[in-house]
Design a protein around this motif. Structure first.
Motif, PDB file in Angstrom:
ATOM      1  N   THR A 174       0.826  -1.223   0.000  1.00  0.00           N
ATOM      2  CA  THR A 174       0.000   0.000   0.000  1.00  0.00           C
ATOM      3  C   THR A 174       0.860   1.273   0.000  1.00  0.00           C
ATOM      4  N   PHE A 175       2.145   1.075  -0.126  1.00  0.00           N
ATOM      5  CA  PHE A 175       3.110   2.170  -0.049  1.00  0.00           C
ATOM      6  C   PHE A 175       2.970   3.084  -1.276  1.00  0.00           C
ATOM      7  N   VAL A 176       3.156   4.395  -1.062  1.00  0.00           N
ATOM      8  CA  VAL A 176       3.035   5.373  -2.153  1.00  0.00           C
ATOM      9  C   VAL A 176       4.307   6.238  -2.138  1.00  0.00           C
ATOM     10  N   VAL A 177       4.812   6.575  -3.306  1.00  0.00           N
ATOM     11  CA  VAL A 177       5.924   7.526  -3.389  1.00  0.00           C
ATOM     12  C   VAL A 177       5.414   8.782  -4.086  1.00  0.00           C
ATOM     13  N   ALA A 178       5.839   9.939  -3.615  1.00  0.00           N
ATOM     14  CA  ALA A 178       5.518  11.187  -4.326  1.00  0.00           C
ATOM     15  C   ALA A 178       6.820  11.836  -4.747  1.00  0.00           C
ATOM     16  N   ASP A 214       7.474  -6.979  -9.243  1.00  0.00           N
ATOM     17  CA  ASP A 214       6.014  -7.018  -9.031  1.00  0.00           C
ATOM     18  C   ASP A 214       5.576  -5.853  -8.151  1.00  0.00           C
ATOM     19  N   LEU A 215       6.324  -5.654  -7.067  1.00  0.00           N
ATOM     20  CA  LEU A 215       5.965  -4.564  -6.163  1.00  0.00           C
ATOM     21  C   LEU A 215       6.127  -3.227  -6.881  1.00  0.00           C
ATOM     22  N   ALA A 216       7.223  -3.082  -7.616  1.00  0.00           N
ATOM     23  CA  ALA A 216       7.472  -1.822  -8.326  1.00  0.00           C
ATOM     24  C   ALA A 216       6.338  -1.520  -9.304  1.00  0.00           C
ATOM     25  N   GLU A 217       5.785  -2.563  -9.908  1.00  0.00           N
ATOM     26  CA  GLU A 217       4.686  -2.354 -10.854  1.00  0.00           C
ATOM     27  C   GLU A 217       3.404  -1.927 -10.153  1.00  0.00           C
ATOM     28  N   SER A 218       3.244  -2.341  -8.885  1.00  0.00           N
ATOM     29  CA  SER A 218       1.973  -2.027  -8.207  1.00  0.00           C
ATOM     30  C   SER A 218       2.047  -0.746  -7.367  1.00  0.00           C
ATOM     31  N   VAL A 219       3.258  -0.328  -7.011  1.00  0.00           N
ATOM     32  CA  VAL A 219       3.391   0.872  -6.170  1.00  0.00           C
ATOM     33  C   VAL A 219       2.957   2.113  -6.950  1.00  0.00           C
ATOM     34  N   ARG A 220       2.186   2.966  -6.281  1.00  0.00           N
ATOM     35  CA  ARG A 220       1.762   4.195  -6.961  1.00  0.00           C
ATOM     36  C   ARG A 220       2.792   5.298  -6.746  1.00  0.00           C
ATOM     37  N   ILE A 221       3.164   5.937  -7.843  1.00  0.00           N
ATOM     38  CA  ILE A 221       4.130   7.029  -7.795  1.00  0.00           C
ATOM     39  C   ILE A 221       3.413   8.294  -8.270  1.00  0.00           C
ATOM     40  N   LEU A 222       3.357   9.266  -7.366  1.00  0.00           N
ATOM     41  CA  LEU A 222       2.640  10.515  -7.645  1.00  0.00           C
ATOM     42  C   LEU A 222       3.642  11.596  -8.031  1.00  0.00           C
ATOM     43  N   TYR A 223       3.142  12.612  -8.698  1.00  0.00           N
ATOM     44  CA  TYR A 223       3.948  13.807  -8.908  1.00  0.00           C
ATOM     45  C   TYR A 223       3.362  14.910  -8.023  1.00  0.00           C
ATOM     46  N   GLY A 224       4.232  15.721  -7.419  1.00  0.00           N
ATOM     47  CA  GLY A 224       3.772  16.873  -6.644  1.00  0.00           C
ATOM     48  C   GLY A 224       4.679  18.069  -6.889  1.00  0.00           C
ATOM     49  N   GLY A 225       4.096  19.248  -6.875  1.00  0.00           N
ATOM     50  CA  GLY A 225       4.858  20.484  -7.101  1.00  0.00           C
ATOM     51  C   GLY A 225       4.120  21.342  -8.094  1.00  0.00           C
ATOM     52  N   GLU A 234      -2.189  16.464 -18.216  1.00  0.00           N
ATOM     53  CA  GLU A 234      -0.968  16.040 -18.923  1.00  0.00           C
ATOM     54  C   GLU A 234      -0.016  15.288 -17.980  1.00  0.00           C
ATOM     55  N   LEU A 235       0.102  15.779 -16.749  1.00  0.00           N
ATOM     56  CA  LEU A 235       0.975  15.093 -15.791  1.00  0.00           C
ATOM     57  C   LEU A 235       0.459  13.689 -15.500  1.00  0.00           C
ATOM     58  N   PHE A 236      -0.843  13.586 -15.201  1.00  0.00           N
ATOM     59  CA  PHE A 236      -1.407  12.293 -14.792  1.00  0.00           C
ATOM     60  C   PHE A 236      -1.527  11.331 -15.980  1.00  0.00           C
ATOM     61  N   GLY A 237      -1.367  11.862 -17.188  1.00  0.00           N
ATOM     62  CA  GLY A 237      -1.453  11.011 -18.379  1.00  0.00           C
ATOM     63  C   GLY A 237      -0.158  10.269 -18.672  1.00  0.00           C
ATOM     64  N   GLN A 238       0.909  10.575 -17.921  1.00  0.00           N
ATOM     65  CA  GLN A 238       2.196   9.908 -18.162  1.00  0.00           C
ATOM     66  C   GLN A 238       2.145   8.477 -17.614  1.00  0.00           C
ATOM     67  N   ALA A 239       2.875   7.587 -18.281  1.00  0.00           N
ATOM     68  CA  ALA A 239       2.780   6.149 -17.961  1.00  0.00           C
ATOM     69  C   ALA A 239       3.144   5.832 -16.511  1.00  0.00           C
ATOM     70  N   ASN A 240       4.126   6.549 -15.955  1.00  0.00           N
ATOM     71  CA  ASN A 240       4.579   6.209 -14.598  1.00  0.00           C
ATOM     72  C   ASN A 240       4.103   7.186 -13.536  1.00  0.00           C
ATOM     73  N   ILE A 241       3.214   8.078 -13.898  1.00  0.00           N
ATOM     74  CA  ILE A 241       2.667   9.026 -12.910  1.00  0.00           C
ATOM     75  C   ILE A 241       1.229   8.595 -12.585  1.00  0.00           C
ATOM     76  N   ASP A 242       1.044   8.165 -11.344  1.00  0.00           N
ATOM     77  CA  ASP A 242      -0.237   7.554 -10.960  1.00  0.00           C
ATOM     78  C   ASP A 242      -1.139   8.509 -10.206  1.00  0.00           C
ATOM     79  N   GLY A 243      -0.891   9.811 -10.354  1.00  0.00           N
ATOM     80  CA  GLY A 243      -1.730  10.795  -9.680  1.00  0.00           C
ATOM     81  C   GLY A 243      -0.859  11.894  -9.115  1.00  0.00           C
ATOM     82  N   GLY A 244      -1.407  12.639  -8.139  1.00  0.00           N
ATOM     83  CA  GLY A 244      -0.665  13.799  -7.669  1.00  0.00           C
ATOM     84  C   GLY A 244      -0.787  14.037  -6.176  1.00  0.00           C
ATOM     85  N   LEU A 245       0.227  14.703  -5.642  1.00  0.00           N
ATOM     86  CA  LEU A 245       0.180  15.244  -4.282  1.00  0.00           C
ATOM     87  C   LEU A 245       0.059  16.756  -4.465  1.00  0.00           C
TER      88      LEU A 245
END
Ligand code: PGA
Length: 263
Positions: A174-178, A214-225, A234-245
């Motif tokens: 359930t870990f998230v990186v921003a 497997d974990l890397a594929e499931s972890v959500r990585i957000l962009y913030g700033g 446009e930000l959230f449309g990127q393949a490795n950006i799973d949302g925002g902070l």
């Protein structure tokens, strides 16, 4: 398939009463949106009231920080045990402001140490949160001087590895990186979406190295700033950006709802 996640970081802005009005206005606009995960992180004192308002909605509750000990003589601190009592599902850790690194604001000399979060304290906080089944939202990101000398990857890799030292990867689902470049926070100077995507993909690779693919594929990585309604899609449309902070823009119910809709 990773579900998009949008987190509002209210920082030290609304009082409990203002936060209640904000979340009420916001919920009305998103109550039909169930295919995106939404979290609001009020200041501690607003958590009880906001909790009552989000209880039967799809909006989840987060905190902005935590202390790693359960209880004791730690004046002013709040533990993961306390947050779990208030049904906080998420908690931000390692925010650059807590690390004493501000985007558009240089704290006066002699005040930085009040914010002195380190990779080690972040690591302790993550372990405490996982123990209470609260999902950590780990913030990482480089300053402008670090970027200008080509150290972005080195800094974010050190922050991710330091944060996860000694953590069992099986606990991290359930870990998230921003990814929050410090120079983009609160400055209006948003990171170019292609560049944010490049760094988020790099972070996913670091997570794969620390845990597994497997974990890397499931972890959500957000962009913030400086995420805004105008740049969220446009930000959230990127393949490795799973949302925002989202900081400043989460304080406006209409604008934050538009950002969530972009996800
Ligand atoms: P900002 O803040 O959206 O106001 O730039 C983001 C954050 O600090 O999490």
């Amino acid at each position: 398939m990773r579900t998009k996640l949008v987190v509002g970081n209210w920082k030290m802005s609304p009082t409990s009463r203002e936060g209640a009005a904000l979340v009420e206005a916001f919920i009305k606009q998103v109550d039909y949106l169930w295919d995106v995960d939404i979290v609001v992180c009020p200041p501690y004192v607003a958590i009880p009231r906001v909790r009552e308002l989000v209880k039967d909605t799809q909006v989840k509750l987060g905190a902005q920080d935590v202390f790693w000990e359960d209880s004791g003589a730690f004046t002013g601190k709040v533990s993961a045990r306390m947050l779990s009592e208030f049904c906080c599902d998420y908690c931000i850790v390692g925010h650059s402001e807590a690390r004493g690194r501000f985007g558009g604001y240089e704290p006066p000399i002699g005040t930085r140490e009040y914010f002195s979060e380190t990779d080690e304290t972040v690591n302790r906080k993550i372990k405490a949160l996982l123990y209470y089944s609260i999902s950590p939202i780990l913030c990482v990101g480089e300053t402008k001087p670090e970027r200008s000398v080509g150290e972005t990857e080195k800094v974010v890799e050190r922050q991710v590895r330091g944060a996860l030292a000694g953590v069992d990867p099986s606990e991290l689902y359930t870990f998230v990186v921003a990814y929050e470049p410090v120079w983009a926070i609160g400055t209006g100077d948003t990171c170019d979406p292609g560049e944010a995507e490049r760094v988020c993909a790099f972070i996913r690779g670091v997570v794969a190295g620390v845990a597994d693919q497997d974990l890397a594929e499931s972890v959500r990585i957000l962009y913030g700033g400086s995420v805004k309604p105008e740049n969220a899609r446009e930000l959230f449309g990127q393949a490795n950006i799973d949302g925002g902070l989202v900081g400043g823009a989460s304080l406006d119910a209409d604008g934050f709802a538009r950002i969530v809709m972009s996800a």
